[in-house]
Structure formats: structure tokens, C-alpha cells
Design a protein around this motif. Structure first.
Motif, PDB file in Angstrom:
ATOM      1  N   THR A  43      15.027  12.867 -16.904  1.00 53.27           N
ATOM      2  CA  THR A  43      15.079  11.437 -16.612  1.00 53.27           C
ATOM      3  C   THR A  43      13.698  10.813 -16.683  1.00 53.27           C
ATOM      4  OG1 THR A  43      16.955  11.842 -15.138  1.00 53.27           O
ATOM      5  CG2 THR A  43      15.838   9.725 -14.914  1.00 53.27           C
ATOM      6  N   ALA A  44      12.705  11.501 -16.114  1.00 53.83           N
ATOM      7  CA  ALA A  44      11.334  10.976 -16.099  1.00 53.83           C
ATOM      8  C   ALA A  44      10.725  10.960 -17.504  1.00 53.83           C
ATOM      9  CB  ALA A  44      10.472  11.811 -15.159  1.00 53.83           C
ATOM     10  N   VAL A  45      10.892  12.046 -18.237  1.00 50.41           N
ATOM     11  CA  VAL A  45      10.275  12.162 -19.562  1.00 50.41           C
ATOM     12  C   VAL A  45      10.849  11.136 -20.530  1.00 50.41           C
ATOM     13  CG1 VAL A  45      10.100  13.676 -21.587  1.00 50.41           C
ATOM     14  CG2 VAL A  45       9.599  14.569 -19.314  1.00 50.41           C
ATOM     15  N   ARG A  46      12.153  10.831 -20.406  1.00 47.07           N
ATOM     16  CA  ARG A  46      12.769   9.887 -21.351  1.00 47.07           C
ATOM     17  C   ARG A  46      12.127   8.515 -21.289  1.00 47.07           C
ATOM     18  NH1 ARG A  46      13.430  11.745 -25.362  1.00 47.07           N
ATOM     19  NH2 ARG A  46      14.170   9.747 -26.123  1.00 47.07           N
ATOM     20  N   LYS A  47      11.691   8.096 -20.087  1.00 44.88           N
ATOM     21  CA  LYS A  47      11.072   6.771 -19.998  1.00 44.88           C
ATOM     22  C   LYS A  47       9.772   6.741 -20.782  1.00 44.88           C
ATOM     23  CE  LYS A  47       9.877   2.912 -17.087  1.00 44.88           C
ATOM     24  NZ  LYS A  47      10.069   2.229 -15.805  1.00 44.88           N
ATOM     25  N   PHE A  48       8.969   7.799 -20.676  1.00 45.64           N
ATOM     26  CA  PHE A  48       7.723   7.863 -21.438  1.00 45.64           C
ATOM     27  C   PHE A  48       8.008   7.790 -22.937  1.00 45.64           C
ATOM     28  CE2 PHE A  48       6.171   9.640 -17.440  1.00 45.64           C
ATOM     29  CZ  PHE A  48       4.895   9.114 -17.363  1.00 45.64           C
ATOM     30  N   PHE A  49       8.955   8.601 -23.401  1.00 44.10           N
ATOM     31  CA  PHE A  49       9.196   8.679 -24.843  1.00 44.10           C
ATOM     32  C   PHE A  49       9.947   7.457 -25.378  1.00 44.10           C
ATOM     33  CE2 PHE A  49       7.708  12.926 -24.458  1.00 44.10           C
ATOM     34  CZ  PHE A  49       7.259  13.263 -25.730  1.00 44.10           C
ATOM     35  N   PHE A  50      10.799   6.860 -24.558  1.00 46.09           N
ATOM     36  CA  PHE A  50      11.530   5.682 -25.035  1.00 46.09           C
ATOM     37  C   PHE A  50      10.572   4.531 -25.320  1.00 46.09           C
ATOM     38  CE2 PHE A  50      13.817   1.681 -24.425  1.00 46.09           C
ATOM     39  CZ  PHE A  50      14.911   1.873 -25.257  1.00 46.09           C
ATOM     40  N   PHE A  51       9.597   4.329 -24.438  1.00 48.93           N
ATOM     41  CA  PHE A  51       8.704   3.181 -24.582  1.00 48.93           C
ATOM     42  C   PHE A  51       7.423   3.492 -25.358  1.00 48.93           C
ATOM     43  CE2 PHE A  51      11.239   1.900 -20.870  1.00 48.93           C
ATOM     44  CZ  PHE A  51      11.601   0.625 -21.266  1.00 48.93           C
ATOM     45  N   LEU A  52       6.960   4.733 -25.332  1.00 47.59           N
ATOM     46  CA  LEU A  52       5.671   5.058 -25.960  1.00 47.59           C
ATOM     47  C   LEU A  52       5.811   5.750 -27.310  1.00 47.59           C
ATOM     48  CD1 LEU A  52       3.662   6.298 -22.824  1.00 47.59           C
ATOM     49  CD2 LEU A  52       3.850   3.972 -23.766  1.00 47.59           C
ATOM     50  N   ASP A  53       7.034   6.096 -27.687  1.00 45.54           N
ATOM     51  CA  ASP A  53       7.254   6.747 -28.987  1.00 45.54           C
ATOM     52  C   ASP A  53       8.356   5.999 -29.738  1.00 45.54           C
ATOM     53  OD1 ASP A  53       7.194   8.576 -31.102  1.00 45.54           O
ATOM     54  OD2 ASP A  53       8.641   9.920 -30.133  1.00 45.54           O
ATOM     55  N   PRO A  54       8.104   4.736 -30.103  1.00 43.53           N
ATOM     56  CA  PRO A  54       9.161   3.925 -30.742  1.00 43.53           C
ATOM     57  C   PRO A  54       9.604   4.457 -32.098  1.00 43.53           C
ATOM     58  CG  PRO A  54       7.047   2.801 -30.875  1.00 43.53           C
ATOM     59  CD  PRO A  54       6.846   3.976 -29.975  1.00 43.53           C
ATOM     60  N   LEU A  55       8.720   5.178 -32.789  1.00 41.50           N
ATOM     61  CA  LEU A  55       9.077   5.717 -34.104  1.00 41.50           C
ATOM     62  C   LEU A  55       9.766   7.078 -33.999  1.00 41.50           C
ATOM     63  CD1 LEU A  55       5.855   4.804 -36.143  1.00 41.50           C
ATOM     64  CD2 LEU A  55       8.019   3.546 -35.980  1.00 41.50           C
ATOM     65  N   ARG A  56       9.942   7.554 -32.750  1.00 40.60           N
ATOM     66  CA  ARG A  56      10.628   8.845 -32.490  1.00 40.60           C
ATOM     67  C   ARG A  56       9.972   9.992 -33.264  1.00 40.60           C
ATOM     68  NH1 ARG A  56      11.589   5.795 -29.120  1.00 40.60           N
ATOM     69  NH2 ARG A  56      13.590   4.911 -28.533  1.00 40.60           N
TER      70      ARG A  56
END
Length: 453
Positions: A221-234
Motif C-alpha cells: 500500500t505504501a510503495v504504490r503511492k510512491f510509484f503511482f505519483f513518481l513513476d508516471p511512465l511506469r
């Protein structure tokens, strides 16, 4: 000329057509030899004419391959030594206390209320006495940055000390995150950040109540917030600099406060109540208890008024397993819908609305989604609203550069992206927008009634 003489000369000269007898490989080899010869001469000539080239230091170092175990070990050890050295350069608690003592001793009167101040002369004196580790903080640039409107040309001691504390914390955190940077390239992969947060949990008093069996779900749950907002290009990795620059790490480390208010915990994505709320919603939606969500199960999310057309697009575009959504994909969905004002969330929803993958929304796209809203209105016994009216309102709100197309950047620039997307995907959201004036009037009446009582 005598034909005998001509024949003699002909035989004496090399055969011009001999090249035709050379094989194709021989011709290629000859061409490569000539290229190498001329390139070497040109390169050598440039070196001779520009001596500056000899002074350029080496700036590229090849990363060791997976099978080069010794080089990898050497690199890991050298990075560890480097980070240890950087850590020793930071101020420890005793040195920070000494710095505060020196600042307090050299304060410049008069005080502003209860706030102690210091002028530039005393500022430099403290810098000389504080030691070499503090030298970087006692510069004219730092003093000017903290100088505001004091008539005596002084800065606040507390503001300066907080500035130093913040810098030290940032460097400590930078070093701490770098320890999890396995590749050593200034990025954290998803597994790296998971390890960091997992080892951080025991240091956060607000998470003491979490059962160990829930740790993996909390970390996800915590990690997804970082990656959702800081890694837009996935890309699957985030710059450590981006992690430090955003507020997410502050929110996470806020959980060190044992007296954190209930309101703060409810609004903090990383708090135990928030994580349990999101996971609890997921379990409640999962009616067949298979650990995944079908389209039908997801349709009950929130007020259960999202259109089938929008849900179809979610399952078409997002990662699913045999047509069902896992917890990680669900987290992206929740983060997008709960943060619709944010560019990353709008990008997520815009991709779903862009049914033709053209990079913009046109009248056809808007009508495609709004028809589903009209159908739901009929089902609930409401009179459908004209699409032309809604379309005109949307274009008036967004004011796109092209009057016939709405791009993602248009949505973001308009600051109306959350309203527009809500109108198109959620009946309850559209009803709230359509009756906004009546709702505001009711709120005003209720507040006036409370004032009278």
C-alpha cells in the motif's frame, strides 16, 4: 606505332580489371583497411591540433556484468565505504547541541518577541567556532536566503537552526535510501523501496499495532503511492532525488510522532487506519474471496454509481489476471480516484477516457461516456440532461487551446480536471455537480440555523 610495341606495353602495365576478380569479402576488407587508415590519420590530426583533448578526464565507467562477481563485490564495498564517509561528515546530536549553544550565546539584541536574532558579524563568529562540519552552513548565501524584513539586518536563530536540521536530515535520508540502491545508479526499484519501508516499520510507533501478517499488504500500500505519483511512465524505478523532493517521505516519517492526532492519521495515506481502510474496502468488494476483483465486484466501489462504460475501460487498460484485478492494480485505481486534482491521477483517468488513443478527447469521446450517465439517470427515474449542454459546459470549464479537442495538459491547466472526469464517469458525482447551487444553499441554511440556536 608498331603493333608489337603496343602489345609489349600492354603486357608490361598492371591489369586494370584485376579488381573484378577479387571476391566480395576481399573488397570489404580493403575498404575497411582504407577507412581505418584515414580515420586514424584524421583522429591523430585532431589530437595534434587540440592538446586540450588529452586533459579530459575519464567520465564513463562500465558497470560490471552479472558474471563479474569480483568487480561487483568491489563496487559494493567501495559504495559502502563512500556512504560511511559521507555519514561521518554529518553533524551528530552532540554537535547540533553545541551549535545551538553557540548561536544562543552570540544572539544579537533586541529580541523580536521571544525570538532570538543574530547579525552577520556574529553569524560568522559562530561559523568559526562551530567546526569544519558546519562551515557549509555559514555562508553569505545562506544568511541572505534567511534574511527577511528585520530592520537591523538580522536573521532568526531558530529559522537558521531549523534550516541546518533539515539539511542534515535530508543528507541522512539520502544516505539511508542509497543503502537500498542495489544498482548504485541513484534509483530505487520497487523491491528496493519495499525493503526500505519494511525495515522502517519497527521505528514508527504509530504502526506498533499492525500485525506482522499485515506487513506485506502495508508495504504494498505504501510503495504504490510512491510509484503511482513518481513513476508516471511506469519504468519500475524512482529517482532518490524525487523521493526526497516530494512530501511522501515526510508523511511516512510523521508516524514517528507518538502523539499524532486522529485527524492527521485519517488524512495520511501511510497511517495504520488509512492502510486498514483501503485493504478492508478491497476485502469487502471481493465477494467470492478469491483475492481478486471482477468488474462486477469493482462496480460496488464507493457509492456504486460508476458507469459500466468506464469500468469496461478500466479492465481494458489496466493490468488484470484472467479478467480480474489484483490488490496492486486496485491501489492505483483508488489513488487515481481519491486524488483527481493531481496530474498523475488525471493522466491515469485521461488514458481511460481516450478510447481512440489519439491523445485528446473530442465530442465523440465525451458523448461515449456521458450516454452511460444518461442511461443511469433513466434507471434511477431521473430526467436525462442534454449532452449538448454538458459538452458546452465542459469546454467552457477547460478552455482548451483547440476548441474541438481537450488534451491532458488542457485538463491539468484548467484546474477543473477533477470536475470534468467526475461528470463523465460517476452518476453521483454528476448529480452533485448538477445540483451544486442547491447544495450550497442548503449548507448556508443549515449553518444559519446553527447560528440562531
Amino acid at each position: 606505332m608498331d603493333w608489337k610495341e603496343v602489345l609489349r606495353r600492354r603486357l608490361a602495365t598492371p591489369n586494370i580489371g584485376s579488381n573484378k576478380k577479387k571476391s566480395e569479402q576481399e573488397l570489404k576488407d580493403e575498404e575497411m583497411d582504407l577507412f581505418t587508415k584515414y580515420y586514424s590519420e584524421w583522429k591523430g590530426g585532431r589530437k595534434n591540433t587540440n592538446e586540450f583533448y588529452k586533459t579530459i578526464p575519464r567520465f564513463y565507467y562500465r558497470l560490471p556484468a552479472e558474471d563479474e562477481v569480483l568487480l561487483q563485490k568491489l563496487r559494493e564495498e567501495s559504495r559502502a565505504v563512500f556512504l560511511q564517509r559521507k555519514s561521518r561528515e554529518l553533524l551528530d546530536n552532540e554537535e547540533l547541541q553545541n551549535l545551538w549553544f553557540l548561536l544562543d550565546k552570540h544572539q544579537t539584541p533586541p529580541m523580536i518577541g521571544e525570538e532570538a536574532m543574530i547579525n552577520y558579524e556574529n553569524f560568522l563568529k559562530v561559523g568559526e567556532k562551530a567546526g569544519p562540519k558546519c562551515k557549509q552552513f555559514f555562508t553569505a548565501k545562506v544568511f541572505a536566503k534567511l534574511l527577511h524584513t528585520d530592520s537591523y539586518g538580522r536573521i532568526s536563530i531558530m529559522q537558521f537552526f531549523n534550516y541546518v536540521m533539515r539539511k542534515v536530515w535530508l543528507h541522512q535520508t539520502r544516505i539511508g535510501l542509497s543503502l537500498y540502491d542495489v544498482a548504485g545508479q541513484g534509483y530505487l526499484r520497487e523491491s528496493d523501496l519495499e525493503n526500505y519501508i519494511l525495515e522502517l516499520i519497527p521505528t514508527l510507533p504509530q504502526l506498533d499495532g499492525l500485525e506482522k501478517s499485515f506487513y506485506s499488504f502495508y508495504v504494498c500500500t505504501a510503495v504504490r503511492k510512491f510509484f503511482f505519483f513518481l513513476d508516471p511512465l511506469r519504468t519500475g524505478k524512482i529517482k532518490i532525488q524525487d523521493i526526497l523532493a516530494c512530501s511522501f517521505l515526510d508523511d511516512l516519517l510523521e508516524l514517528r510522532d507518538e502523539e499524532l492526532s486522529k485527524e492527521s492519521q485519517e488524512t495520511n495515506w501511510f497511517s495504520a487506519p488509512s492502510a486498514l481502510r483501503v485493504y478492508g474496502q478491497y476485502l469487502n468488494l471481493d465477494k467470492d474471496h478469491n483475492g481478486m476483483l471482477s468488474k462486477e465486484e469493482l462496480s460496488r466501489y464507493g457509492t456504486a454509481t460508476m458507469t459500466n462504460v468506464f469500468l469496461d475501460r478500466v479492465f481494458q487498460e489496466c493490468l488484470t489476471y484472467d479478467g480480474e484485478m489484483d490488490y496492486k492494480t486496485y491501489l492505483d485505481f483508488v489513488l487515481a480516484l481519491e486524488n483527481r486534482k493531481e496530474p498523475a491521477a488525471l493522466q491515469y483517468i485521461f488514458k481511460l477516457l481516450d478510447i481512440e488513443n489519439k491523445g485528446y478527447l473530442n465530442v465523440f469521446s465525451l458523448n461515449y461516456f456521458f450516454r452511460a450517465i444518461q442511461e443511469l439517470m433513466k434507471i434511477h427515474g431521473q430526467d436525462p440532461v442534454s449532452f449538448q449542454d454538458v459538452k458546452d459546459e465542459i469546454f467552457d470549464m477547460v478552455k482548451p487551446k483547440d476548441p474541438l479537442k481537450i488534451s491532458l495538459q488542457d485538463l491539468i491547466n484548467s484546474n477543473q480536471g477533477d470536475t470534468v472526469t467526475t461528470i463523465l464517469i460517476d452518476l453521483n458525482g454528476f448529480w452533485t455537480y448538477e445540483n451544486r447551487e442547491a447544495l450550497v444553499a442548503n449548507d448556508n441554511e443549515n449553518s444559519s440555523d446553527l447560528d440562531d440556536t
